[in-house]
Design an enzyme around this catalytic site. Structure first.
Site, short mmCIF file in Angstrom:
data_model
loop_
_atom_site.label_atom_id
_atom_site.label_comp_id
_atom_site.label_asym_id
_atom_site.label_seq_id
_atom_site.Cartn_x
_atom_site.Cartn_y
_atom_site.Cartn_z
CG ASP A 90 9.56 -2.19 2.11
OD1 ASP A 90 9.11 -1.04 1.88
OD2 ASP A 90 9.85 -2.99 1.20
CG MET A 109 5.75 -0.03 1.17
SD MET A 109 6.35 1.66 1.15
CE MET A 109 4.82 2.59 0.96
CG HIS A 110 3.81 0.14 -3.72
ND1 HIS A 110 3.33 1.33 -3.23
CD2 HIS A 110 5.15 0.30 -3.84
CE1 HIS A 110 4.35 2.17 -3.05
NE2 HIS A 110 5.45 1.57 -3.41
#
Length: 511
Positions: A237, A82-83
């Site tokens: 995830d 992520m991110h």
């Protein structure tokens, strides 16, 4: 058959499941990280796509060896780290290496974002350098020529989607980790985008994780001998990992022992506790949210200590730790090797061994590492409990779940039963494959598709050991952080720029 593709930090993994949910083939391709400056963490998105191609083609070859034709693949699902900020120009060219979830350069920009009116009510979270919005604010300030060319911002797995389908799309769970999503209302927030100089047009389309966002491009379908199958929105995830082990209903929880350590608990409504750096995100399933506590370093700490003590592998170190069984007066370990999120939100936190003696051994350091990660996870679990979401039983997944010794220690530390299920080490790729099936079969039963895998073992907590950890070790662990925090917080450059590198190098030495 349903194909799940997971873009992790260290590898791209692919899994193929059948209609009964059984894993029929798996494959992976490794990835490497770049750390050009202290607190920076980047990857080249081109390596993601090359690794994805390799993983899928290995998977299809393995399936073919078992007599499974690629023509049987009915849908593809995606999950990923992520991110990460993947910046594209108008021609879909990557403008710079992707800035990853464990990058810590943008703490100054976080303080600016926190001043946006209604920030915490919109995002449900603190502003942390790991999230995507502060990264774009950093690029806007430090790399304005690049920022001026940004036409699209994609999360890592959605960059793969672009290559698979040609579509700009994402799912709610991954979008919730950007700080641009209105998490309670599951839509982009104009005020948060305005704060970063961006617009809704810069963002991918939003979908629930169970929805198809497009179809496989003709050239890939021909290359893989597939139909133009639908590609599901998928999930970040952790959300996909939860789907993979059946953590889909209110009050269910899991503990993921990967590079990072994550405690994930499902809610049927929006909850938040940003003051303790609890993450409040949408789940990958419609009408569902989750709370999450995150440690930036979990199993990665085991790699660190194995290397530090000259062990050839983590497995060797774990075996040595188990033989020694640990000492009640042994050293302590702070697991904050690259900063920390829950509950400290401290990008400058660093790791430390404390309480070393002349007779301390490598096994003592190993046990201290296992215990220190466990105590850090307990801090996060208690923060989620304080938000009003308590789980009596926790499912354990990730590479760390393979150690019976460590999972029993974690049960003793946390004081709750930890369940291990088959497929728990497959990770988010399994959840991505399940989401692919839900996208291909909209009428499919969630309870059937996302059933919990068969139970392998239950680690029941030892009450005496739990009391020892809570009464003796946890207070020492927390006090050690409080004592050291003023030292390392003043040792790092705070603007995240290369100019802060020499000061930041000092803080790295705290490990």
């Amino acid at each position: 058959m349903f194909l799940g593709l997971d873009l992790g930090t260290s590898a791209v993994k692919a899994v193929l499941i059948d209609e009964e949910g059984k894993v029929r083939a798996m494959a992976s391709h490794p990835l490497s990280l770049s750390h050009p400056h202290a607190r920076w963490s980047e990857q080249d998105p081109a390596t993601w796509w090359a690794a994805a191609l390799s993983a899928v083609e290995q998977l299809l070859a393995a399936a073919a060896a078992e007599g499974i034709s690629s023509r049987r693949v009915a849908a593809i699902g995606l999950s990923g780290q992520m991110h990460g900020a993947t910046l594209l120009d108008r021609n879909d060219r990557v403008l710079r290496p992707a800035i990853l979830w464990n990058d810590g350069r943008s703490d100054a920009q976080c303080r600016e974002l926190e001043r946006v009116p209604g920030f915490r009510g919109i995002t449900g979270n603190l502003a942390m350098p790991g999230f995507t919005a502060p990264k774009l604010a950093w690029v806007r300030e430090h790399e304005p020529r690049i920022f001026d060319q940004v036409a699209k911002v994609l999360l890592p797995k959605d960059y793969l989607r672009l290559w698979l389908t040609g579509d700009y799309a994402t799912d709610m769970s991954d979008a919730a980790g950007t700080l641009w999503l209105d998490v309670p209302r599951r839509r982009w927030s104009q005020s948060m985008l305005d704060a970063c100089g961006l617009s809704v047009e810069t963002m991918p389309r939003l979908h629930e994780g169970t929805e198809a966002t497009g179809r496989l491009l003709p050239e890939l379908a021909a290359r893989w001998n597939m139909d133009r199958v639908p590609v599901a929105a998928g999930g970040g995830d952790n959300a996909a990992g939860a789907v993979g082990v059946g953590i889909v209903g209110h009050g269910q929880a899991m503990l993921s022992l990967g590079t990072s350590g994550v405690y994930f608990a499902v809610s049927d409504g929006f909850l938040s506790r940003p003051e303790q750096a609890v993450h409040s995100f949408c789940h990958a399933l419609p009408g569902t949210w989750h709370l999450m506590s995150v440690m930036l370093n979990a199993a990665s700490c085991l790699d660190f200590t194995a290397q530090l003590t000259g062990r050839s592998s983590v497995a060797e170190m774990l075996a040595e730790a188990e033989r020694s069984a640990g000492r009640d007066d042994g050293p302590m370990f702070l697991p904050y090797l690259t900063g920390e999120r829950t509950p400290h939100n401290d990008v400058h936190a660093c790791g430390a061994f404390s309480g070393l003696r002349a007779d301390s051994t490598a096994a003592d350091l190993a046990n201290a590492t296992l215990e220190g990660v466990g105590l850090g996870l307990l801090d996060g679990i208690e923060a989620v409990d304080a938000a009003g979401l308590h789980a009596n039983e926790v499912t354990v997944i990730g590479g760390g779940s393979r150690s019976a010794y460590w999972t029993q220690m974690l049960a003793d530390i946390i004081g709750r039963p930890l369940t291990l299920r088959s497929g728990g080490d497959v990770g988010a790729a399994l959840g991505a494959a399940r989401l692919a099936r839900l996208a291909a079969e909209p009428g499919a039963s969630l309870a059937e598709v996302c059933a919990m895998p068969p139970l392998v073992a239950v680690r029941e907590p030892n009450r005496a050991r739990h009391a020892y950890y809570r009464e003796r070790r946890q207070p020492l662990f927390r006090e050690l952080y409080r004592q050291l925090q003023p030292l390392y917080s003043g040792a790092s450059g705070r603007d995240g720029s290369p100019a802060g590198r020499s000061a930041a190098s000092h803080h790295e030495g705290c490990s």
